[in-house]
Design a protein around this motif. Structure first.
Motif, PDB file in Angstrom:
ATOM      1  N   VAL A  60       0.835  -1.205   0.000  1.00 48.28           N
ATOM      2  CA  VAL A  60       0.000   0.000   0.000  1.00 48.28           C
ATOM      3  C   VAL A  60       0.872   1.258   0.000  1.00 48.28           C
ATOM      4  O   VAL A  60       0.588   2.245  -0.712  1.00 48.28           O
ATOM      5  CB  VAL A  60      -0.948  -0.010   1.212  1.00 48.28           C
ATOM      6  N   LEU A 114      -3.217   5.183   6.953  1.00 48.61           N
ATOM      7  CA  LEU A 114      -4.640   5.508   6.809  1.00 48.61           C
ATOM      8  C   LEU A 114      -4.931   7.011   6.908  1.00 48.61           C
ATOM      9  O   LEU A 114      -5.735   7.531   6.130  1.00 48.61           O
ATOM     10  CB  LEU A 114      -5.463   4.729   7.843  1.00 48.61           C
ATOM     11  N   CYS A 168       2.854  13.868   1.463  1.00 49.82           N
ATOM     12  CA  CYS A 168       2.424  12.517   1.844  1.00 49.82           C
ATOM     13  C   CYS A 168       3.480  11.483   1.480  1.00 49.82           C
ATOM     14  O   CYS A 168       3.778  10.576   2.264  1.00 49.82           O
ATOM     15  CB  CYS A 168       1.098  12.183   1.158  1.00 49.82           C
ATOM     16  N   LEU A 222      -4.279   8.791   3.499  1.00 53.90           N
ATOM     17  CA  LEU A 222      -5.084   8.486   2.313  1.00 53.90           C
ATOM     18  C   LEU A 222      -6.073   9.603   1.961  1.00 53.90           C
ATOM     19  O   LEU A 222      -6.201   9.963   0.786  1.00 53.90           O
ATOM     20  CB  LEU A 222      -5.817   7.158   2.509  1.00 53.90           C
ATOM     21  N   CYS A 258       1.480   9.425  -5.759  1.00 57.73           N
ATOM     22  CA  CYS A 258       1.676  10.824  -5.355  1.00 57.73           C
ATOM     23  C   CYS A 258       2.826  11.473  -6.117  1.00 57.73           C
ATOM     24  O   CYS A 258       2.696  12.596  -6.624  1.00 57.73           O
ATOM     25  CB  CYS A 258       1.930  10.900  -3.852  1.00 57.73           C
ATOM     26  N   ALA A 293      -6.003  11.736  -1.473  1.00 56.31           N
ATOM     27  CA  ALA A 293      -7.195  11.777  -2.321  1.00 56.31           C
ATOM     28  C   ALA A 293      -7.565  13.207  -2.683  1.00 56.31           C
ATOM     29  O   ALA A 293      -7.935  13.493  -3.830  1.00 56.31           O
ATOM     30  CB  ALA A 293      -8.358  11.090  -1.606  1.00 56.31           C
ATOM     31  N   LEU A 335       0.954   4.212  -2.796  1.00 60.70           N
ATOM     32  CA  LEU A 335       0.668   5.586  -2.386  1.00 60.70           C
ATOM     33  C   LEU A 335       1.801   6.526  -2.783  1.00 60.70           C
ATOM     34  O   LEU A 335       1.559   7.590  -3.367  1.00 60.70           O
ATOM     35  CB  LEU A 335       0.448   5.629  -0.872  1.00 60.70           C
TER      36      LEU A 335
END
Length: 361
Positions: free
Chosen positions: A87, A219, A273, A222, A95, A226, A91
């Motif tokens: 994950v 978490l 991020c 995220l 990004c 988004a 991510l």
């Protein structure tokens, strides 16, 4: 030769707005191939690790084999180690790929890199402050400090770029980011000179790795990612107009300065991020948009999607290789990307030079 019925049907279809279904072009085939590669790499990321759990046993666990599901060590390897890393790789890749494409489109510079806005340097300086003066030692604490530092650096860059006559110009954004990045780099070095214990932890963080990532730490990031991706998607059409030049964009009703400021905010959020999860990762925000542009052409929305897919695939592949290159130890992801990105960057520069020379001749 077409029959009269076929010609009449084609004419009628055009008259009533019906067109034949478009054929899959290079961008469509490239997207399908990248999606298939993404799924395969994500599966391999779950099957391969540095521990003693074999890929066959991991595959049995994914298929629901009772004996494999009863193995607590195998469950720990898959759900607590490999799944968070997978994950995290997706991510970080999405990004960095998206932010690199945004930055290159906004500045109209194909060599623009995501570190230009000073986000990496701001995150690094904040991590050093947290380690030295506030006792931040856990991965969750370092993640928060990196995200806050990257956001603060981007806010300062946006304020500097929004002031003056040439507000929001690409030159002002790059100059403000470069100046602030150099300032943070000097401050980071100054703090590290007096604290040797901090330097050891900082060295491990800044080298760039996905080892030890916890799913609970990912978490909260995220929703932020988004938001950045939604803003990037909303900027696709204005950036397409901006590619025609500032004057043409203004004639179409867009404001180049505002577009660049919004893009800078989205880039800062996305890069923040990514840096918070894996540390500063070089080359990926430069190479993924270049590969996407070679397939998608001038279509900004397609470039964004392909850049995200390319970067996610590269991060997954680099993280898989990081586990097996010097097993049972692990190679930092940034080192593998540097080995791959350095020669590719030289090839890109050489190709551009050769094409220019050929055009001028």
């Amino acid at each position: 030769m077409w029959s009269m019925r076929e010609v009449r049907g084609e004419t009628t279809g055009r008259r009533f707005g019906r067109r034949p279904p478009p054929e899959a072009g290079p961008a469509g085939w490239a997207t399908a191939g990248l999606v298939v590669l993404f799924l395969a790499l994500a599966l391999l990321s779950l099957l391969i690790g540095t521990g003693n759990s074999s890929p066959a046993r991991a595959w049995d666990y994914l298929l629901g084999d009772p004996a494999a599901r009863a193995d607590s060590q195998l469950r720990l390897a898959l759900l607590d180690v490999r799944l968070p890393r997978t994950v995290a790789a997706v991510l970080v890749g999405v990004c960095l790929g998206t932010s690199g494409c945004l930055l290159q489109a906004a500045t109209r510079n194909p060599l623009a890199e995501t570190g230009l806005l000073g986000v990496n340097s701001g995150a690094a300086f904040a991590v050093v402050l947290g380690l030295t003066y506030f006792g931040a030692a856990s991965s969750a604490a370092l993640l928060v400090w990196a995200l806050v530092g990257g956001a603060a650096a981007s806010a300062v860059v946006l304020l500097l770029a929004a002031s003056g006559r040439a507000a929001g110009s690409p030159l002002r954004l790059v100059l403000a980011g470069s100046a602030l990045g150099a300032t943070f780099h000097g401050l980071t070095a100054y703090v590290l000179l007096g604290t040797r214990s901090t330097f050891d932890t900082y060295r491990y963080w800044t080298i760039g790795s996905l080892a030890g990532v916890d799913l609970a730490d990912l978490l909260p990031l995220l929703p932020l990612a988004a938001v950045g991706l939604l803003v990037a998607l909303g900027c696709a059409r204005p950036l397409s107009a901006l590619g025609l030049g500032d004057d043409s964009a203004r004639s179409l009703g867009h404001h180049p300065g505002r577009i660049r400021l919004v893009v800078a905010g989205a880039v800062s959020l996305l890069v923040g991020c990514a840096v918070a999860v894996a540390g500063p990762i070089a080359f990926l925000g430069l190479l993924a948009p270049y590969a996407a542009r070679a397939v998608a052409g001038a279509r900004t929305a397609v470039q964004l999607a392909l850049s995200a897919l390319v970067a996610a695939d590269v991060m997954l592949l680099a993280d898989i290789l990081a586990r097996v290159v010097i097993r049972p130890w692990e190679t930092p992801v940034s080192v593998l990307l540097a080995f791959v990105g350095g020669p590719l960057l030289i090839w890109i520069a050489r190709s551009a030079r050769l094409s220019t020379a050929g055009a001028s001749a």
